[in-house]
Design a protein around this motif. Sequence first.
Motif, PDB file in Angstrom:
ATOM      1  N   LEU A 183       0.823  -1.210   0.000  1.00  7.93           N
ATOM      2  CA  LEU A 183       0.000   0.000   0.000  1.00  7.93           C
ATOM      3  C   LEU A 183       0.854   1.256   0.000  1.00  7.93           C
ATOM      4  CD1 LEU A 183      -2.880  -0.994   2.472  1.00  7.93           C
ATOM      5  CD2 LEU A 183      -2.829  -1.159  -0.025  1.00  7.93           C
ATOM      6  N   GLN A 184       1.972   1.230   0.722  1.00  3.99           N
ATOM      7  CA  GLN A 184       2.852   2.400   0.770  1.00  3.99           C
ATOM      8  C   GLN A 184       3.475   2.665  -0.595  1.00  3.99           C
ATOM      9  OE1 GLN A 184       3.613   4.314   3.871  1.00  3.99           O
ATOM     10  NE2 GLN A 184       4.071   5.700   2.176  1.00  3.99           N
ATOM     11  N   LYS A 185       3.926   1.605  -1.263  1.00  6.48           N
ATOM     12  CA  LYS A 185       4.545   1.761  -2.584  1.00  6.48           C
ATOM     13  C   LYS A 185       3.574   2.405  -3.571  1.00  6.48           C
ATOM     14  CE  LYS A 185       7.603  -2.309  -2.343  1.00  6.48           C
ATOM     15  NZ  LYS A 185       7.853  -3.663  -2.908  1.00  6.48           N
ATOM     16  N   GLN A 186       2.348   1.920  -3.574  1.00  7.19           N
ATOM     17  CA  GLN A 186       1.370   2.431  -4.531  1.00  7.19           C
ATOM     18  C   GLN A 186       0.946   3.858  -4.197  1.00  7.19           C
ATOM     19  OE1 GLN A 186      -1.154  -1.268  -4.104  1.00  7.19           O
ATOM     20  NE2 GLN A 186      -1.372  -0.973  -6.308  1.00  7.19           N
ATOM     21  N   ALA A 187       0.715   4.117  -2.914  1.00  5.59           N
ATOM     22  CA  ALA A 187       0.302   5.465  -2.511  1.00  5.59           C
ATOM     23  C   ALA A 187       1.397   6.483  -2.809  1.00  5.59           C
ATOM     24  CB  ALA A 187      -0.055   5.475  -1.023  1.00  5.59           C
ATOM     25  N   ASP A 188       2.660   6.096  -2.631  1.00  5.46           N
ATOM     26  CA  ASP A 188       3.769   7.022  -2.919  1.00  5.46           C
ATOM     27  C   ASP A 188       3.755   7.437  -4.387  1.00  5.46           C
ATOM     28  OD1 ASP A 188       4.628   6.958  -0.317  1.00  5.46           O
ATOM     29  OD2 ASP A 188       6.288   5.563  -0.668  1.00  5.46           O
ATOM     30  N   ILE A 189       3.478   6.494  -5.276  1.00  2.09           N
ATOM     31  CA  ILE A 189       3.457   6.803  -6.710  1.00  2.09           C
ATOM     32  C   ILE A 189       2.300   7.744  -7.038  1.00  2.09           C
ATOM     33  CG2 ILE A 189       2.965   5.791  -8.983  1.00  2.09           C
ATOM     34  CD1 ILE A 189       4.710   3.403  -8.090  1.00  2.09           C
ATOM     35  N   LEU A 190       1.120   7.470  -6.489  1.00  2.92           N
ATOM     36  CA  LEU A 190      -0.029   8.324  -6.771  1.00  2.92           C
ATOM     37  C   LEU A 190       0.124   9.698  -6.110  1.00  2.92           C
ATOM     38  CD1 LEU A 190      -2.947   5.741  -6.505  1.00  2.92           C
ATOM     39  CD2 LEU A 190      -1.889   6.676  -8.569  1.00  2.92           C
ATOM     40  N   ASP A 191       0.734   9.749  -4.936  1.00  5.59           N
ATOM     41  CA  ASP A 191       0.980  11.041  -4.279  1.00  5.59           C
ATOM     42  C   ASP A 191       1.904  11.914  -5.115  1.00  5.59           C
ATOM     43  OD1 ASP A 191      -0.615  10.444  -2.129  1.00  5.59           O
ATOM     44  OD2 ASP A 191       1.040   9.918  -0.779  1.00  5.59           O
ATOM     45  N   ALA A 192       2.915  11.282  -5.710  1.00  2.00           N
ATOM     46  CA  ALA A 192       3.891  12.034  -6.502  1.00  2.00           C
ATOM     47  C   ALA A 192       3.295  12.539  -7.812  1.00  2.00           C
ATOM     48  CB  ALA A 192       5.114  11.161  -6.786  1.00  2.00           C
ATOM     49  N   ASP A 193       2.197  11.952  -8.233  1.00  3.76           N
ATOM     50  CA  ASP A 193       1.535  12.327  -9.487  1.00  3.76           C
ATOM     51  C   ASP A 193       0.573  13.486  -9.208  1.00  3.76           C
ATOM     52  OD1 ASP A 193       0.384  12.363 -12.046  1.00  3.76           O
ATOM     53  OD2 ASP A 193      -1.047  10.764 -11.531  1.00  3.76           O
ATOM     54  N   THR A 194       1.108  14.646  -8.978  1.00  2.00           N
ATOM     55  CA  THR A 194       0.293  15.805  -8.589  1.00  2.00           C
ATOM     56  C   THR A 194      -0.614  16.291  -9.710  1.00  2.00           C
ATOM     57  OG1 THR A 194       2.146  17.261  -9.157  1.00  2.00           O
ATOM     58  CG2 THR A 194       1.947  16.568  -6.851  1.00  2.00           C
ATOM     59  N   GLU A 195      -0.289  15.955 -10.949  1.00  2.00           N
ATOM     60  CA  GLU A 195      -1.131  16.367 -12.075  1.00  2.00           C
ATOM     61  C   GLU A 195      -2.215  15.343 -12.390  1.00  2.00           C
ATOM     62  OE1 GLU A 195       1.390  17.220 -15.379  1.00  2.00           O
ATOM     63  OE2 GLU A 195       2.343  18.943 -14.413  1.00  2.00           O
ATOM     64  N   HIS A 196      -2.273  14.268 -11.600  1.00  2.00           N
ATOM     65  CA  HIS A 196      -3.276  13.212 -11.775  1.00  2.00           C
ATOM     66  C   HIS A 196      -3.254  12.625 -13.186  1.00  2.00           C
ATOM     67  CE1 HIS A 196      -5.984  14.192  -8.073  1.00  2.00           C
ATOM     68  NE2 HIS A 196      -4.690  14.233  -7.797  1.00  2.00           N
ATOM     69  N   GLN A 197      -2.038  12.342 -13.648  1.00  2.00           N
ATOM     70  CA  GLN A 197      -1.880  11.652 -14.925  1.00  2.00           C
ATOM     71  C   GLN A 197      -2.411  10.224 -14.818  1.00  2.00           C
ATOM     72  OE1 GLN A 197       2.201  11.487 -16.176  1.00  2.00           O
ATOM     73  NE2 GLN A 197       1.810  10.102 -17.894  1.00  2.00           N
ATOM     74  N   TYR A 198      -2.266   9.631 -13.611  1.00  2.00           N
ATOM     75  CA  TYR A 198      -2.713   8.259 -13.385  1.00  2.00           C
ATOM     76  C   TYR A 198      -3.949   8.250 -12.501  1.00  2.00           C
ATOM     77  CZ  TYR A 198       2.288   7.924 -14.398  1.00  2.00           C
ATOM     78  OH  TYR A 198       3.532   8.090 -14.942  1.00  2.00           O
ATOM     79  N   VAL A 199      -4.918   7.415 -12.862  1.00  2.00           N
ATOM     80  CA  VAL A 199      -6.067   7.205 -11.986  1.00  2.00           C
ATOM     81  C   VAL A 199      -5.802   6.031 -11.056  1.00  2.00           C
ATOM     82  CG1 VAL A 199      -7.350   5.557 -13.443  1.00  2.00           C
ATOM     83  CG2 VAL A 199      -8.593   7.164 -11.955  1.00  2.00           C
ATOM     84  N   GLY A 200      -4.747   5.264 -11.369  1.00  2.00           N
ATOM     85  CA  GLY A 200      -4.446   4.120 -10.536  1.00  2.00           C
ATOM     86  C   GLY A 200      -3.022   3.643 -10.685  1.00  2.00           C
ATOM     87  N   CYS A 201      -2.607   2.857  -9.702  1.00  3.69           N
ATOM     88  CA  CYS A 201      -1.296   2.196  -9.740  1.00  3.69           C
ATOM     89  C   CYS A 201      -1.545   0.714  -9.492  1.00  3.69           C
ATOM     90  CB  CYS A 201      -0.376   2.771  -8.667  1.00  3.69           C
ATOM     91  SG  CYS A 201       1.214   1.903  -8.522  1.00  3.69           S
TER      92      CYS A 201
END
Length: 352
Positions: free
Chosen positions: A116-134
């Motif tokens: 969960l930490q790995k995935q949340a870190d990636i989505l947190d870093a995506d401030t422009e919301h390029q990704y809807v998911g990891c």
Amino acid sequence: MKQPKVSVLISFYNLAPYVDQTLESVLAQKTDFPVEILCADDGSDDGTIEKLRAWEQKYPDSVRVFVMDRVPGAKYEANERIQRMNAIRGRLFYEAKGEYVCYLDGDDFYTDEHKLQKQADILDADTEHQYVGCGHNGCYYWESTGRTEPIEKPLRACSLTAKEYWSFLYIHTNALMLRNVGLQGIDPYTSGVQIIDNMLTFQFLPYGGIYYLPDCMFNYRQMEGSTYHRRSVYQNYILNALMLYQQAVICKGFFASGLVRTVFEYGELFAARRNPQLTREAQTYMDNIRRYHAGRLRRIVNYNNESLPARLWCEIENPVWFFLTRVCRHFIWKPKVRALLEESRRKQEQNA
């Protein structure tokens, strides 16, 4: 409990032997943020509910349990079974308070305490919301032998647009962390589409791409009584092929990607079109096919019951569609995707 960052949404039905392992794997996650665990049960009668209530009492700040009404002894099959699964997942989604949501089946479990930490870190870093998911890879798991096997072919970490993802990659829903679009007033369940795995993910694709990690971080337990195994291989092909029509209800911009994604299933169904036994198996899902006006699919799987003009048209139209799919694949699979697939192929050959 503070405002959770991640909501883990777990569905159960008569899974008492697996409740403890599943919940332990989630509670063992090491994160620097709060996690809520929402459990929905489909009216189990094997002790599953009692086990879930015990976990809720032990961790009242983290675990919440919801139970669906069920007629005692009632057995739900085919569409009714899928509809109840949809109702469970929808209820959990509406209850989720986290910025991100993760779905999990009650007999499966996490194998990496940092997932969960790995995935949340990636989505947190995506401030422009390029990704809807990891998402990430997972492993098939056979309890009787302890054997595991990766679900997907080896593929390195990569970012994919929604259309690139939909055209060639499958990430099990248990392996996805998705943005909770419900917090922005978006309800991905309003389409009414039957949400089984692939279509659950597709509900979110209009809002961004997917970042993929190659790590195997959950085990997908292989059980004969599961919904997937209760259907024949042929029936699973039908439900997958139907996605080409269902996706248009949600978003119309993915038609070419959908052609590429479902070409295997259409090829298998077309090759088996003259088999009367398989035509009988297809009748279970004819209402679904008619609901989405899936004429081409109907003419294939109902081939033996169709009129002569319809059968002749089936013979003409499908080679044309297969050709169009190859054209779409050429243009959708840009150099990045082709390179990823070629790299995956080489790795597979090396490991063979």
